[in-house]
Design a protein around this motif. Structure first.
Motif, PDB file in Angstrom:
ATOM      1  N   GLY A  73       0.788  -1.224   0.000  1.00 10.10           N
ATOM      2  CA  GLY A  73       0.000   0.000   0.000  1.00 10.10           C
ATOM      3  C   GLY A  73       0.821   1.276   0.000  1.00 10.10           C
ATOM      4  O   GLY A  73       0.277   2.361  -0.193  1.00 10.10           O
ATOM      5  N   SER A  74       2.133   1.157   0.215  1.00 11.58           N
ATOM      6  CA  SER A  74       3.000   2.341   0.210  1.00 11.58           C
ATOM      7  C   SER A  74       3.061   2.949  -1.187  1.00 11.58           C
ATOM      8  O   SER A  74       3.145   2.234  -2.179  1.00 11.58           O
ATOM      9  CB  SER A  74       4.419   1.983   0.656  1.00 11.58           C
ATOM     10  N   GLU A  75       3.041   4.264  -1.226  1.00 12.39           N
ATOM     11  CA  GLU A  75       3.131   4.979  -2.496  1.00 12.39           C
ATOM     12  C   GLU A  75       4.553   5.470  -2.695  1.00 12.39           C
ATOM     13  O   GLU A  75       5.125   6.111  -1.815  1.00 12.39           O
ATOM     14  CB  GLU A  75       2.152   6.149  -2.504  1.00 12.39           C
ATOM     15  N   LEU A  76       5.116   5.143  -3.839  1.00  9.17           N
ATOM     16  CA  LEU A  76       6.469   5.546  -4.193  1.00  9.17           C
ATOM     17  C   LEU A  76       6.437   6.248  -5.536  1.00  9.17           C
ATOM     18  O   LEU A  76       5.447   6.168  -6.263  1.00  9.17           O
ATOM     19  CB  LEU A  76       7.393   4.326  -4.286  1.00  9.17           C
ATOM     20  N   MET A  77       7.530   6.911  -5.855  1.00 10.09           N
ATOM     21  CA  MET A  77       7.671   7.531  -7.163  1.00 10.09           C
ATOM     22  C   MET A  77       8.947   6.978  -7.783  1.00 10.09           C
ATOM     23  O   MET A  77       9.963   6.838  -7.109  1.00 10.09           O
ATOM     24  CB  MET A  77       7.751   9.050  -7.032  1.00 10.09           C
ATOM     25  N   ILE A  78       8.862   6.642  -9.061  1.00  8.71           N
ATOM     26  CA  ILE A  78      10.027   6.184  -9.801  1.00  8.71           C
ATOM     27  C   ILE A  78      10.356   7.259 -10.826  1.00  8.71           C
ATOM     28  O   ILE A  78       9.499   7.663 -11.601  1.00  8.71           O
ATOM     29  CB  ILE A  78       9.760   4.840 -10.512  1.00  8.71           C
ATOM     30  N   ARG A  79      11.593   7.713 -10.799  1.00  8.33           N
ATOM     31  CA  ARG A  79      12.033   8.686 -11.794  1.00  8.33           C
ATOM     32  C   ARG A  79      12.749   7.923 -12.899  1.00  8.33           C
ATOM     33  O   ARG A  79      13.795   7.340 -12.696  1.00  8.33           O
ATOM     34  CB  ARG A  79      12.948   9.733 -11.184  1.00  8.33           C
ATOM     35  N   LEU A  80      12.106   7.896 -14.072  1.00  3.79           N
ATOM     36  CA  LEU A  80      12.666   7.194 -15.214  1.00  3.79           C
ATOM     37  C   LEU A  80      13.883   7.948 -15.740  1.00  3.79           C
ATOM     38  O   LEU A  80      14.095   9.108 -15.414  1.00  3.79           O
ATOM     39  CB  LEU A  80      11.621   7.051 -16.322  1.00  3.79           C
ATOM     40  N   LEU A  83      14.026   5.047  -6.823  1.00  4.45           N
ATOM     41  CA  LEU A  83      12.756   5.062  -6.096  1.00  4.45           C
ATOM     42  C   LEU A  83      12.785   6.164  -5.048  1.00  4.45           C
ATOM     43  O   LEU A  83      13.789   6.337  -4.353  1.00  4.45           O
ATOM     44  CB  LEU A  83      12.545   3.740  -5.358  1.00  4.45           C
ATOM     45  N   TYR A  84      11.672   6.879  -4.926  1.00  5.83           N
ATOM     46  CA  TYR A  84      11.560   7.968  -3.958  1.00  5.83           C
ATOM     47  C   TYR A  84      10.292   7.809  -3.131  1.00  5.83           C
ATOM     48  O   TYR A  84       9.304   7.247  -3.586  1.00  5.83           O
ATOM     49  CB  TYR A  84      11.484   9.320  -4.679  1.00  5.83           C
ATOM     50  N   VAL A  85      10.333   8.367  -1.926  1.00 10.94           N
ATOM     51  CA  VAL A  85       9.160   8.447  -1.068  1.00 10.94           C
ATOM     52  C   VAL A  85       8.890   9.926  -0.803  1.00 10.94           C
ATOM     53  O   VAL A  85       9.816  10.729  -0.697  1.00 10.94           O
ATOM     54  CB  VAL A  85       9.363   7.670   0.257  1.00 10.94           C
ATOM     55  N   SER A  86       7.625  10.264  -0.702  1.00 12.26           N
ATOM     56  CA  SER A  86       7.230  11.640  -0.430  1.00 12.26           C
ATOM     57  C   SER A  86       7.521  11.997   1.024  1.00 12.26           C
ATOM     58  O   SER A  86       7.412  11.157   1.923  1.00 12.26           O
ATOM     59  CB  SER A  86       5.738  11.802  -0.700  1.00 12.26           C
ATOM     60  N   SER A  87       7.843  13.265   1.251  1.00 13.19           N
ATOM     61  CA  SER A  87       8.106  13.738   2.613  1.00 13.19           C
ATOM     62  C   SER A  87       6.902  13.546   3.529  1.00 13.19           C
ATOM     63  O   SER A  87       7.066  13.404   4.736  1.00 13.19           O
ATOM     64  CB  SER A  87       8.507  15.211   2.588  1.00 13.19           C
TER      65      SER A  87
END
Length: 120
Positions: free
Chosen positions: A37-44, A85-89
């Motif tokens: 359920g964790s939301e991550l962001m991938i920067r291509l 991979l990144y996580v929001s603050s």
């Protein structure tokens, strides 16, 4: 207010044919960051940002293996190889007293027991 993103790992390869990716983690909180359920962001590598939600996490050897909702085959995740991979603050948790995230202490001065200042 602009959202800050913090690096939590790098996708180094795919794993199997069902859409898992192999991640070298750069977080001390992998169980929390990669929980279902964790939301991550991938920067291509094109600098495009893709939001993903973790649907499965397990550890295999020294890697974290992740699977994302809506990405069920190797063909879907092949483009993530080599990406960060990144996580929001907003998902950072409070730490105990006298504990700090790296971004909080970078650039700080340090006072030694002898009274010398190191840093700025």
């Amino acid at each position: 207010m602009a959202e800050d993103w913090f690096r939590v790992g790098k996708v180094v390869n795919t794993h199997g044919v069902r859409g898992e990716v192999r991640v070298i983690s750069s977080t001390d909180f992998s169980d929390e960051r990669y929980a279902v359920g964790s939301e991550l962001m991938i920067r291509l590598q094109t600098n495009e940002e893709v939001s993903v939600t973790v649907s499965h996490h397990r550890i295999h050897k020294q890697f974290d293996l992740l699977q994302f909702e809506g990405y069920s085959s190797i063909n879907d995740v092949e483009k993530f190889k080599g990406c960060t991979l990144y996580v929001s603050s907003q998902y950072l948790t409070d730490l105990d007293e006298d504990e700090y995230y790296y971004y909080e202490i970078i650039g700080c001065s340090i006072m030694t027991d002898q009274g010398a200042t190191i840093g700025r």
